[in-house]
Motif scaffolding. Structure first.
Motif: not given
Length: 142
Positions: A81-92
């Motif tokens: 998943s490219a969704q950060c496990t901290h805040g839910g943003c997608v990696l840029t």
């Protein structure tokens, strides 16, 4: 509040500040470990296109599909998943084999999903991926 005794004003101010601090902490909470999306990984197979677009020894970010795919060796692929496990943003962006989240600065190893730099503490969830006929397919049943 000018008619209230000083002690009561102090208690009310403290309660207001504590509430505001709690909201700030909740906004940056890692409680869900999955961020904002209900499903940080695909619920059905996703066609990612040509396998050759993922460089050997590197990785490619599929922002729209919220996936990152690495190719540690020719013909070998790993997806997360490219969704950060901290805040839910997608990696840029991807630099080498490191995925960057611009929201709070977390970084992930795209070959393992592990956290390289916090504030995230939980690795990216792995996603099944296969290369069939030169095309990459990720998600359940891949």
């Amino acid at each position: 509040m000018s008619g209230l005794p000083a002690a009561r004003r102090t208690v009310l101010k403290g309660a207001a500040l504590a509430g505001a601090a709690g909201l700030g902490a909740a906004a940056c909470s890692t409680e869900s470990k999955l961020g904002h999306a209900k499903q940080p990984t695909p619920t059905a197979p996703v066609d990612l296109g040509e396998a050759s677009e993922v460089p050997v020894g590197g990785a490619k970010l599929y922002r729209e599909q919220r996936l990152v795919v690495s190719c540690p060796a020719k013909g070998e692929y790993k997806a997360f998943s490219a969704q950060c496990t901290h805040g839910g943003c997608v990696l840029t962006k991807i630099e080498g084999t490191e995925g960057h989240c611009a929201c709070h600065g977390s970084r992930f190893d795209t070959t393992t999903g592990k956290v390289v730099q916090g504030p995230a503490t939980v690795p990216l969830p792995a996603v099944p991926v296969t290369a069939e006929g030169g095309k990459l397919v990720a998600g359940p049943g891949a």
